[in-house]
Design an enzyme around this catalytic site. Structure first.
Site, mmCIF file in Angstrom:
data_model
loop_
_atom_site.group_PDB
_atom_site.id
_atom_site.type_symbol
_atom_site.label_atom_id
_atom_site.label_comp_id
_atom_site.label_asym_id
_atom_site.label_seq_id
_atom_site.Cartn_x
_atom_site.Cartn_y
_atom_site.Cartn_z
ATOM 1 C CE LYS A 60 -23.412 -52.876 -26.933
ATOM 2 N NZ LYS A 60 -22.558 -53.998 -27.318
ATOM 3 N NE ARG A 133 -22.766 -53.739 -23.187
ATOM 4 C CZ ARG A 133 -21.971 -54.691 -23.642
ATOM 5 N NH1 ARG A 133 -22.463 -55.693 -24.334
ATOM 6 N NH2 ARG A 133 -20.676 -54.655 -23.409
ATOM 7 N N GLY A 142 -13.232 -49.642 -23.883
ATOM 8 C CA GLY A 142 -12.868 -49.374 -22.494
ATOM 9 C C GLY A 142 -13.708 -48.278 -21.877
ATOM 10 C CG MET A 144 -19.949 -50.522 -23.064
ATOM 11 S SD MET A 144 -20.533 -50.183 -24.706
ATOM 12 C CE MET A 144 -19.606 -51.401 -25.614
ATOM 13 N NE ARG A 377 -15.781 -52.586 -30.050
ATOM 14 C CZ ARG A 377 -15.785 -52.081 -28.846
ATOM 15 N NH1 ARG A 377 -16.534 -51.046 -28.571
ATOM 16 N NH2 ARG A 377 -15.050 -52.591 -27.892
ATOM 17 C CG HIS A 499 -10.713 -51.270 -19.068
ATOM 18 N ND1 HIS A 499 -9.748 -50.446 -18.540
ATOM 19 C CD2 HIS A 499 -11.652 -50.461 -19.604
ATOM 20 C CE1 HIS A 499 -10.114 -49.191 -18.750
ATOM 21 N NE2 HIS A 499 -11.261 -49.181 -19.382
ATOM 22 C CB SER A 838 13.666 -25.170 -50.419
ATOM 23 O OG SER A 838 13.359 -25.947 -49.286
ATOM 24 C CB CYS A 906 13.682 -27.934 -46.178
ATOM 25 S SG CYS A 906 14.219 -26.228 -46.152
ATOM 26 C CE1 TYR A 926 12.120 -30.403 -51.028
ATOM 27 C CE2 TYR A 926 11.960 -29.942 -53.388
ATOM 28 C CZ TYR A 926 12.456 -29.635 -52.129
ATOM 29 O OH TYR A 926 13.287 -28.565 -51.962
HETATM 30 C C1 PEP Z 1 13.653 -23.043 -41.906
HETATM 31 O O1 PEP Z 1 13.779 -21.877 -41.565
HETATM 32 O O2 PEP Z 1 12.559 -23.608 -42.030
HETATM 33 C C2 PEP Z 1 14.851 -23.844 -42.190
HETATM 34 C C3 PEP Z 1 14.744 -25.070 -42.669
HETATM 35 O O3 PEP Z 1 16.043 -23.311 -41.857
HETATM 36 P P1 PEP Z 1 16.641 -23.285 -40.375
HETATM 37 O O4 PEP Z 1 15.690 -24.058 -39.502
HETATM 38 O O5 PEP Z 1 17.977 -23.898 -40.475
HETATM 39 O O6 PEP Z 1 16.644 -21.831 -40.106
#
Ligand code: PEP
Ligand code: MG
Length: 953
Positions: A60, A133, A142, A144, A377, A499, A838, A906, A926
């Site tokens: 402010k 203030r 909200g 202030m 602001r 508010h 993975s 994953c 990924y």
């Molecule tokens: C894991 O272990 O991260 C995985 C993806 O396999 P699950 O959760 O099926 O054991």
């Protein structure tokens, strides 16, 4: 005109320029704690960047300073910096003497700038009144703390009467000071002030505060003084400097108070933020019908539409608008009512938006036709609005596409994909007369819950896991703890900038405000509207986008991603950023940003994932398909088979089911990789529980002891007995560390060869039909390369056999999961066999910490997080230092052996923005997450590229 800071003036008298006194002894240069709004030199000397200015003066204060610098009409004033707040807290709630001296000196300068006198009580001398203030580095709508009209007392009020010839205005201002000082500084409950005022209005049959006469206000001034005396044992301070000091102390105290802590917790900040204190010359919106006060957003904070959105009140002070006590007029009306001031207002706000390249949230006052800006602001906004504004500003070339992406948070995307009311159900509710009341569509989103009439109850119910709708006449900063614990907020008073509305939007809580048909009885805890009376605990539903509340619970549906055109475009831009070569690989070659794949078991999940922008399937848990009713008995037969023949027969029966499943996946993901994981869980998961079987068998045996079993019962008893003996034989103490994953594949090879056959038969069939399948076969839970060496060649042989049989060739890979720490530690060896890795971060976290993923969250883990032993739940947020280190090792060692090794994740972490940021830095190709989290992950991946990436173009 540039005005020197009092600090410098004072310093100039006592200390020579270079900080060395006449006699040559070094003298400490005094620290600058206080900054006039026009102290450009002082601020520039200390704060070298805009963020440093905000850090020093708070948001402010920085806004007031910057507007003054740009020639925007801002009333003179000064800021006690956030450093004073830190020093105040460190000194056990005391303002450093040096800082206070500087504040007093600054006040003298403001007196000169305004030609008024603080506490001025000499006839003809115009008294200077100020507002006090709060304002931390990050704006906390909200939150202030505000006290207006500081500087009024029994004498100066009469001076104001004499000068303005407007006794009503002077006494109205005085009663406001008493109310705000009483509530904010002295901590007296607002109700203690509201009650006598409402009582007086009711007695005289008045609807609005503006109808109170001078005499009414005079009597209220006396009543409020009595309230203060009664509640605190002290008189309201007549010494104006004492008023100022008390206000400043209250603001500094609030920085570490309960409300600030709740807010910080809700925002996920590590601690509360220090606040600055802004002392600003009062300008008056309550000086008659040519005066007004208002708040506005330069774009619609709810929808993002490019149009000024705000409200104002004629003949009123700022608090009336924000507190929602009187219902204000839409800003557009000002164009007719006060055309000159409106024109200037539009030009100033247009300039501010351009300058800050962001939607501005401004406060202004018009005093007898003259416009003053009191705040600017970056405005808080809903998820929908955040996305639209970012997109529009990029299209207007006000900001870049990259900046647009940065401005949208994963939480915004998440919110837009939250469930909404089913339109058919809304129609039925309307037909059945279940509309409770309509109001302002203050914060979008749908919510159902039980009515709680106060914030404490809402917090309590919320913590018990109940869905709550907080119902209040209007909300105040003291309600925030209950608001954030609620699913939705419903108020009877206040508009889109009240508010309740501001806080709700800030936290993404649906809200309907100003539903003025609601008659709330706080004593009985009932609410009446449209002939219905509801009690505390009754269910209501609110539609924050439309501004309607309904009686009862209305079922919800998932919103359509494709229909959210702005989000779709924004995420396309996000993908463009991720597709750039923003990283370098281990060999120093440019590498694209992170892709987002999805975990999907069924074709319909894969279709959704693809439509949400997934670039592949990172995990199909094949065993999920085994649980379907017609398949489970076959699976059980396969598991319990006493000979290979019976087992093979069961596997042959399962094969067509699996083939059909995989064909659907390949079709849905044509042209994109699909990772299919071979069976992973311990087999007992497919069998009835041992405990249940023991119970059943015991029941039969007890009956048999006293009575006889019927023929049917006897047969069932024998079956259960046999099953129990099989299940007992397979029982393991730690099944998650037992016969599962690749170990199962080694013990029951027929099972995984059947799966691989099904995968390749499906792939060949689908390819023949014109799609482009890209199967990747994933072997779970590998701990030693020899496991893979034993299993994988055999499976590859099956794949080749099938392709030869079908006369079709498909592109494929065989790889493994990194779920066991040993696999990460020996990744170099494992990559000799596996073509991709993975990371199963669920299991890898379980085995790295030694916490059972099924039990830890029920036991100690939440306490660990609460007590700060762990920074977060490691099953939700990747433990970057431990588990992450193993991932780093896995990718480096793996790619040393196989430079083109595909590397992903994953586990659940694949959808968490912080973990995604880590995966980007780790060099992952990924992340794979649930289809619903794909849009969030796409944004997070682009954020990571923008934060860490090396631009190659
Ligand atoms: C894991 O272990 O991260 C995985 C993806 O396999 P699950 O959760 O099926 O054991
Ligand atoms: Mg696993």
């Amino acid at each position: 005109m540039a005005v020197k800071t009092p600090t410098k003036q004072a310093a100039a008298k006592s200390t020579p320029k270079n900080g060395v006194s006449k006699n040559g002894a070094a003298k400490k240069q005094s620290k600058q704690w206080v900054f006039l709004f026009n102290d450009e030199k002082g601020v520039d000397k200390i704060a070298k960047s805009w963020s440093a200015v905000r850090e020093l003066l708070g948001g402010k204060g920085a806004g007031l300073f910057d507007m003054t610098r740009k020639g925007v009409p801002v009333p003179p004033g000064f800021t006690l910096s956030t450093e004073v707040c830190d020093a105040f807290v460190a000194a056990g709630n005391a303002i450093p003497k040096e800082a206070w001296d500087q504040a007093l000196a600054a006040m003298t300068v403001v007196e000169k700038q305004t030609n008024k006198k603080f506490g001025g009580n000499t006839p003809g001398q115009r008294p200077l009144l100020v507002s006090v203030r709060s304002g931390a580095r990050e704006s906390m709508p909200g939150m202030m703390e505000t006290v207006l009209n500081v500087g009024l007392n029994d004498v100066t009020v009469e001076e104001m009467v004499a000068i303005t010839k407007n006794p009503r205005f002077a006494y109205d201002s005085y009663r406001r000071l008493l109310m705000m000082f009483g509530a904010t500084v002295l901590g007296i409950d607002d109700e203690k002030f509201d009650e006598p005022m409402n009582h007086l209005k009711a007695k005289k049959g008045l609807k609005s505060d503006t109808e109170l006469t001078t005499d009414d206000l005079k009597s209220l001034v006396q009543t409020f003084k009595d309230v203060i005396k009664h509640e605190t044992g002290h008189d309201f301070p007549q010494d104006v400097y004492e008023q100022l000091r008390e206000c400043a102390m209250a603001v500094f105290r609030s920085a570490t108070g309960h409300k600030a802590k709740t807010y910080a917790k809700q925002m996920g900040w590590k601690s509360t933020l220090p606040t600055a204190v802004n002392v600003c010359t009062m300008v008056f919106g309550n000086m008659g019908d040519d005066s007004a006060t208002g708040v506005a957003f330069t774009r619609d904070p709810s929808t993002g539409e490019k149009k000024m959105m705000g409200e104002y009140l004629v003949n009123a002070q700022g608090e009336d608008v924000v507190a929602g006590i009187r219902t204000p007029k839409p800003i557009a009306e000002m164009a007719h009512e006060m055309p000159k001031a409106y024109k200037q207002f539009m030009s100033v706000t247009g300039m501010l938006e351009k300058k800050y390249q962001n939607m501005q949230d401004v406060e202004f006052t018009i005093e007898q036709g003259t416009l003053y800006m009191l705040q600017t602001r970056n405005g808080k906004r809903t998820a929908k609005s955040a996305i639209k504004i970012a997109l529009d500003m990029a299209k207007e070339k006000l900001i870049t596409k990259e900046e647009a992406i940065k401005r949208v948070t994963p939480a915004d995307v998440d919110f837009l994909l939250h469930p909404q009311f089913d339109e058919n159900q809304i129609k039925s509710a309307k037909d059945e007369g279940r509309v409770l009341a309509s109001g302002v569509n203050a914060s979008p989103g749908a919510a159902s819950g039980m009515l709680a009439f106060d914030a404490d109850l809402a917090q309590q119910w919320g913590s018990e896991g109940k869905a709550v709708i907080l119902l209040r006449p209007e909300t105040k900063p003291d309600d925030v703890h209950g608001m954030v614990a609620s699913k939705g907020i419903l108020t009877a008073r206040g508009g889109a900038t009240s508010h309740a509305a501001v806080v709700a939007r800030q936290f993404g809580i649906p809200a309907v405000c100003g539903a003025d048909l609601l008659q709330i009885n706080m004593t009985d805890r009932t609410v009446t509207a449209g002939g219905h009376t509801l009690h505390q605990g009754d269910w209501v539903s609110i539609d924050g986008a439309k501004g309607v509340s309904y009686i009862g619970q209305i079922p919800m549906v998932n919103p359509s991603f494709e229909e959210q055109a702005e989000l779709v475009t924004l995420l396309k831009w996000a993908d463009e950023i991720s597709a750039q070569n923003t990283r370098k690989d281990e060999a120093g070659k440019p590498r694209r940003g992170l892709q987002v794949w999805a975990n999907a078991d069924y074709p319909k999940d894969a279709e959704r994932a693809r439509s949400y922008g997934a670039k592949g399937i990172g995990l199909c848990r094949t065993e999920h398909m085994f649980f379907e009713t017609e398949r489970l008995p076959i699976v059980q037969r396969m598991i319990l088979a006493k000979d290979e023949g019976t087992r093979h027969q069961a596997l042959d029966e399962l094969l067509p089911f699996q083939r059909a499943d995989f064909a659907g996946l390949f079709k849905a993901m044509s042209g994109l990789p699909v990772i299919i994981r071979l069976i992973d869980p311990p087999l007992h998961e497919f069998l009835p529980s041992q405990e249940e079987l023991i119970k059943e068998v015991t029941r039969y045996e007890t009956k048999r002891h006293y009575d006889s079993l019927g023929e049917e019962e006897y047969r069932d008893y024998q079956k259960k007995l046999e099953l129990l003996s099989a299940v007992s034989a397979m029982h393991e103490q730690n099944p998650m560390m037992g016969l599962r994953g690749i170990r199962l594949g080694i013990m029951i090879p027929g099972l995984i060869t059947m799966q691989v056959r099904a995968i390749f038969e499906a792939a060949c069939d689908v390819k023949k039909a014109g799609s482009e399948p890209m199967p990747e076969v994933m072997i779970p839970l590998t701990g030693h390369v020899n496991e893979l060496k034993k299993v994988q060649p055999e499976l590859e042989r099956v794949a080749k056999d099938v392709m030869a049989e079908k006369g079709v060739k498909v592109k494929y890979k065989f790889g493994t999961m990194i779920e066991v720490p040993r696999a990460a530690l020996t990744a170099g060896e494992i990559a000799e066999v596996a073509q991709f890795f993975s990371v199963g971060s669920n299991d890898l976290s379980q085995l790295t910490f030694g916490y059972s993923r099924d039990d830890a969250e029920r036991g100690f883990l939440l306490k660990y997080v609460e007590d700060g032993i762990l920074p977060a739940n490691p099953f939700q947020k990747l433990d970057q230092t431990g588990v992450g280190r193993l991932m780093g090792l896995a990718i480096r060692e793996g790619r040393k052996t196989r430079p083109d090794l595909e590397f992903g994740i994953c586990g659940e972490h694949g959808g968490d923005p912080d973990s995604i940021d880590f995966c980007y830095r780790n060099g992952n190709d990924y992340v794979s997450c649930s289809p619903f989290r794909v849009p969030i992950a796409r944004l997070a991946a682009a954020h990571a590229a923008l934060t860490h990436g090396v631009k190659t173009k």
